[in-house]
Design a protein around this motif. Structure first.
Motif, mmCIF file in Angstrom:
data_model
loop_
_atom_site.group_PDB
_atom_site.id
_atom_site.type_symbol
_atom_site.label_atom_id
_atom_site.label_comp_id
_atom_site.label_asym_id
_atom_site.label_seq_id
_atom_site.Cartn_x
_atom_site.Cartn_y
_atom_site.Cartn_z
ATOM 1 N N VAL A 293 0.860 -1.185 0.000
ATOM 2 C CA VAL A 293 0.000 0.000 0.000
ATOM 3 C C VAL A 293 0.894 1.232 0.000
ATOM 4 C CG1 VAL A 293 -1.760 1.301 1.241
ATOM 5 C CG2 VAL A 293 -1.849 -1.199 1.233
ATOM 6 N N LEU A 294 0.701 2.109 -0.975
ATOM 7 C CA LEU A 294 1.476 3.345 -1.075
ATOM 8 C C LEU A 294 0.749 4.489 -0.375
ATOM 9 C CD1 LEU A 294 2.634 3.251 -4.827
ATOM 10 C CD2 LEU A 294 3.865 2.450 -2.798
ATOM 11 N N VAL A 295 1.466 5.244 0.474
ATOM 12 C CA VAL A 295 0.886 6.390 1.186
ATOM 13 C C VAL A 295 1.867 7.558 1.156
ATOM 14 C CG1 VAL A 295 -0.520 4.960 2.737
ATOM 15 C CG2 VAL A 295 1.790 5.646 3.438
ATOM 16 N N ASN A 296 1.340 8.756 1.399
ATOM 17 C CA ASN A 296 2.194 9.935 1.570
ATOM 18 C C ASN A 296 1.457 10.970 2.419
ATOM 19 O OD1 ASN A 296 0.293 11.083 -0.144
ATOM 20 N ND2 ASN A 296 1.725 11.536 -1.798
ATOM 21 N N GLY A 297 1.976 12.175 2.482
ATOM 22 C CA GLY A 297 1.388 13.218 3.320
ATOM 23 C C GLY A 297 0.019 13.663 2.877
ATOM 24 N N GLY A 298 -0.389 13.292 1.666
ATOM 25 C CA GLY A 298 -1.731 13.615 1.180
ATOM 26 C C GLY A 298 -2.733 12.508 1.437
ATOM 27 N N SER A 299 -2.290 11.417 2.057
ATOM 28 C CA SER A 299 -3.198 10.314 2.419
ATOM 29 C C SER A 299 -3.827 10.657 3.760
ATOM 30 C CB SER A 299 -2.433 8.990 2.524
ATOM 31 O OG SER A 299 -1.701 8.726 1.357
ATOM 32 N N ALA A 300 -5.131 10.875 3.773
ATOM 33 C CA ALA A 300 -5.769 11.353 4.998
ATOM 34 C C ALA A 300 -7.045 10.592 5.290
ATOM 35 C CB ALA A 300 -6.088 12.858 4.879
ATOM 36 N N SER A 301 -7.380 10.554 6.570
ATOM 37 C CA SER A 301 -8.696 10.135 7.024
ATOM 38 C C SER A 301 -9.047 8.712 6.601
ATOM 39 C CB SER A 301 -9.713 11.156 6.502
ATOM 40 O OG SER A 301 -10.923 11.055 7.181
ATOM 41 N N ALA A 302 -10.029 8.554 5.705
ATOM 42 C CA ALA A 302 -10.488 7.224 5.316
ATOM 43 C C ALA A 302 -9.367 6.396 4.699
ATOM 44 C CB ALA A 302 -11.654 7.345 4.332
ATOM 45 N N LYS A 326 -5.227 12.624 10.171
ATOM 46 C CA LYS A 326 -6.558 13.083 10.580
ATOM 47 C C LYS A 326 -7.377 11.896 11.058
ATOM 48 C CE LYS A 326 -10.755 15.469 9.336
ATOM 49 N NZ LYS A 326 -11.577 14.454 10.005
ATOM 50 N N GLY A 327 -7.634 11.859 12.361
ATOM 51 C CA GLY A 327 -8.342 10.729 12.937
ATOM 52 C C GLY A 327 -9.614 11.102 13.649
ATOM 53 N N SER A 328 -10.252 12.200 13.244
ATOM 54 C CA SER A 328 -11.492 12.621 13.902
ATOM 55 C C SER A 328 -12.699 12.318 13.021
ATOM 56 C CB SER A 328 -11.464 14.115 14.232
ATOM 57 O OG SER A 328 -11.277 14.889 13.062
ATOM 58 N N VAL A 329 -13.838 12.146 13.684
ATOM 59 C CA VAL A 329 -15.088 11.827 13.001
ATOM 60 C C VAL A 329 -16.028 13.015 13.108
ATOM 61 C CG1 VAL A 329 -17.090 10.286 12.948
ATOM 62 C CG2 VAL A 329 -14.836 9.386 13.553
ATOM 63 N N GLN A 330 -16.555 13.452 11.970
ATOM 64 C CA GLN A 330 -17.529 14.533 11.957
ATOM 65 C C GLN A 330 -18.938 13.989 11.697
ATOM 66 O OE1 GLN A 330 -14.321 15.117 10.458
ATOM 67 N NE2 GLN A 330 -13.997 16.075 12.429
ATOM 68 N N THR A 331 -19.881 14.425 12.509
ATOM 69 C CA THR A 331 -21.283 14.073 12.312
ATOM 70 C C THR A 331 -21.983 15.236 11.629
ATOM 71 O OG1 THR A 331 -21.279 12.719 14.305
ATOM 72 C CG2 THR A 331 -23.429 13.378 13.446
ATOM 73 N N ILE A 332 -22.628 14.977 10.497
ATOM 74 C CA ILE A 332 -23.366 16.016 9.783
ATOM 75 C C ILE A 332 -24.829 15.876 10.161
ATOM 76 C CG2 ILE A 332 -23.944 16.965 7.541
ATOM 77 C CD1 ILE A 332 -21.133 16.921 7.135
ATOM 78 N N TYR A 349 -10.055 4.778 15.862
ATOM 79 C CA TYR A 349 -8.861 4.042 16.259
ATOM 80 C C TYR A 349 -8.724 2.794 15.391
ATOM 81 C CZ TYR A 349 -9.132 7.006 20.399
ATOM 82 O OH TYR A 349 -9.198 8.094 21.241
ATOM 83 N N LEU A 350 -7.485 2.405 15.156
ATOM 84 C CA LEU A 350 -7.189 1.223 14.357
ATOM 85 C C LEU A 350 -7.294 -0.037 15.210
ATOM 86 C CD1 LEU A 350 -4.227 2.737 12.339
ATOM 87 C CD2 LEU A 350 -6.549 2.283 11.525
ATOM 88 N N PRO A 351 -7.292 -1.231 14.597
ATOM 89 C CA PRO A 351 -7.476 -2.473 15.358
ATOM 90 C C PRO A 351 -6.536 -2.630 16.551
ATOM 91 C CG PRO A 351 -7.609 -2.918 13.017
ATOM 92 C CD PRO A 351 -7.218 -1.489 13.148
ATOM 93 N N SER A 352 -5.306 -2.139 16.431
ATOM 94 C CA SER A 352 -4.332 -2.258 17.519
ATOM 95 C C SER A 352 -4.628 -1.298 18.663
ATOM 96 C CB SER A 352 -2.918 -1.995 16.991
ATOM 97 O OG SER A 352 -2.820 -0.670 16.480
ATOM 98 N N GLY A 353 -5.597 -0.394 18.462
ATOM 99 C CA GLY A 353 -5.939 0.597 19.477
ATOM 100 C C GLY A 353 -5.245 1.927 19.293
ATOM 101 N N ARG A 354 -4.376 2.032 18.296
ATOM 102 C CA ARG A 354 -3.658 3.301 18.088
ATOM 103 C C ARG A 354 -4.550 4.312 17.381
ATOM 104 N NH1 ARG A 354 0.115 2.497 12.812
ATOM 105 N NH2 ARG A 354 -1.012 0.732 11.890
ATOM 106 N N SER A 355 -4.351 5.564 17.719
ATOM 107 C CA SER A 355 -5.084 6.655 17.077
ATOM 108 C C SER A 355 -4.252 7.220 15.939
ATOM 109 C CB SER A 355 -5.388 7.752 18.090
ATOM 110 O OG SER A 355 -5.901 8.908 17.448
ATOM 111 N N ILE A 356 -4.930 7.712 14.927
ATOM 112 C CA ILE A 356 -4.239 8.343 13.804
ATOM 113 C C ILE A 356 -4.086 9.847 14.047
ATOM 114 C CG2 ILE A 356 -4.410 8.860 11.329
ATOM 115 C CD1 ILE A 356 -6.044 6.248 11.102
ATOM 116 N N GLN A 357 -4.964 10.420 14.845
ATOM 117 C CA GLN A 357 -5.012 11.869 15.033
ATOM 118 C C GLN A 357 -3.654 12.426 15.441
ATOM 119 O OE1 GLN A 357 -7.453 13.767 14.207
ATOM 120 N NE2 GLN A 357 -6.826 15.718 15.058
ATOM 121 N N GLU A 358 -3.076 13.204 14.573
ATOM 122 C CA GLU A 358 -1.768 13.833 14.723
ATOM 123 C C GLU A 358 -0.606 12.837 14.703
ATOM 124 O OE1 GLU A 358 -2.239 18.005 16.972
ATOM 125 O OE2 GLU A 358 -2.210 16.275 18.316
#
Length: 444
Positions: A293-302, A326-332, A349-358
């Motif tokens: 899986v390729l990622v970079n600084g523009g890979s965000a959120s989902a 970015k690991g926050s959820v917005q409710t519309i 949070y990911l399966p291991s329990g780690r947060s992505i936020q920041e």
């Protein structure tokens, strides 16, 4: 049960959000209002209406108060006017009129999360992490408005507009001493979020640019076509670079294509009612072939959910540079007058329990892309010619046709020459396949 959908940051502004189709009566009861504070707000409203130098529309004042109230919260919480609420709903379908960039806030200014593939912004050379310091909606200098302390909705409104019209944005980029203007023609953006190519027999490449309503369906169809074209996979490259997010439901389903079981992601909010879990199902899972899986600084959120979940389950190797974080959820929440409230309600949070936020997703293999100087050197090397007979004055010309150029016509072949991260991913998958077929005996 309420219908849940997930949107990315605006399709000129991105993140993960839950669309909750709830009436106001469905919302959980909350503590009573502080009437003294409300009286202060009402008093100021009355004074403005009575004594301001010009007549002021009451609805305009109320909308201004709502925006001001939400601006003191995080950058992803905002009030959506009725018109813009409709546009946000269209974004998830991959159709809108504008430039085709995802934006967020950083240090008071508007920052590009990622340009969307094939859009006017991408063609104009806008890059992830570019800072938009001013927007000139009519492409004239006298229409320029600084984005400092501007909320995302205001920036989106200035940049969007009828197709064919032009807008100028002032861009500040790392390494530049001053901002530079980019004049871009707005267009109807119809984003196809899935693109598939065969790098070589048994080795497909799939690019996901966003997570839209049809992404999982289109990805499944692309993989089916790849199986038909190339047979058993030796490996797969899933490219999530510059993918700013989109519908969480789609991110979960995409991940589910590659996992037989286990948790994909969960969210936690201020109270237990905001705890939600998403799990993989065995049905429809792809065979277990090697995967990068390729990622970079523009890979965000989902896109970070997909990369992080596959990484946690050891299903794929994550390669590239660290993600956006970015690991926050917005409710519309729809409001009674047709407008909406975009409210940050949880962290995921990911399966291991780690947060992505920041914290961001850290790749297993850190590979930075070629710099502009390195790319220029590669281009010059490709265009260089060796000195030969044809360069001598008065040389005899061959009567036979000149051989055709070896320059690759396939854009994918050209990308393989200029894309360091893709080159490394391809090498890893090929060596992975070679080593897996070795018979390693014991030494004597």
């Amino acid at each position: 049960m309420s219908k849940l959908r997930i949107v990315g940051t605006f399709a000129i502004a991105s993140g993960v959000a839950l669309f909750l189709f709830l009436g106001m009566g469905n919302l959980k009861s909350f503590a009573g209002p502080n009437y003294r504070e409300l009286a202060l707000l009402t008093n100021v409203l009355h004074l403005v209406q009575q004594h301001y130098v010009d007549d002021v529309d009451e609805h305009t004042l109320i909308e201004g108060a709502l925006k001001g109230m939400l601006d003191v919260l995080d950058p992803h919480t905002s009030y959506l006017s009725a018109d813009f609420y409709k546009e946000v709903q269209l974004d998830t379908k991959g159709e809108f009129e504008g430039l085709g960039i995802e934006i967020t806030k950083r240090d008071g200014f508007v920052m590009v999360v990622a340009p969307i593939d094939g859009t006017p912004a991408a063609k104009a050379g806008i890059k992830a992490k570019d800072e938009i310091v001013a927007v000139c909606p009519s492409a004239e200098d006298d229409s320029c408005v600084s984005t400092q302390d501007m909320n995302l909705l205001e920036a989106v409104k200035l940049m969007r507009g009828p197709r064919g019209t032009k807008v100028m944005i002032q861009i500040r980029r790392e390494g530049w001493t001053t901002p530079k203007p980019f004049v871009i023609k707005r267009a109807s953006i119809r984003v196809s979020s899935v693109r598939m190519s065969i790098l070589e027999p048994g080795l497909p490449y799939v690019r996901l640019s966003q997570f839209q309503e049809r992404t999982t369906r289109d990805l499944a169809a692309a993989l089916k076509q790849a199986h038909k074209e190339t047979g058993e996979f030796k490996g797969l490259v899933l490219d999530l670079r510059n993918n700013p997010g989109g519908l969480l439901e789609q991110a979960v389903r995409v991940t589910d294509l590659f996992l037989e079981e286990g948790m994909i992601v969960f969210s936690e909010g201020r109270d237990s009612g905001n705890h939600m879990e998403w799990h993989a199902k065995g049905e429809g899972t792809e065979p277990k072939y090697p995967m990068v899986v390729l990622v970079n600084g523009g890979s965000a959120s989902a896109s970070e959910i997909v990369a992080g979940a596959l990484q946690d389950h050891h299903r794929a190797l994550v390669l590239g540079s660290e993600t956006f974080g970015k690991g926050s959820v917005q409710t519309i929440i729809p409001l009674d007058d047709g407008s909406g409230l975009r409210l940050t309600t949880a962290l995921y949070y990911l399966p291991s329990g780690r947060s992505i936020q920041e914290v961001r997703i850290q790749p297993d293999v850190l590979i930075e892309p070629y710099t502009e100087a390195e790319l220029a050197a590669i281009e010059n090397e490709d265009q260089g010619e060796t000195f030969g007979e044809e360069h001598l004055a008065g040389h005899l010309e061959s009567k036979k046709a000149k051989p055709e150029s070896n320059e690759p016509n396939d854009p994918m072949a050209r990308q393989l020459e200029l894309d360091r991260q893709l080159i490394r991913a391809t090498e890893l998958l090929k060596s992975w396949n070679i080593f897996s077929n070795l018979e390693l005996g014991s030494g004597a």
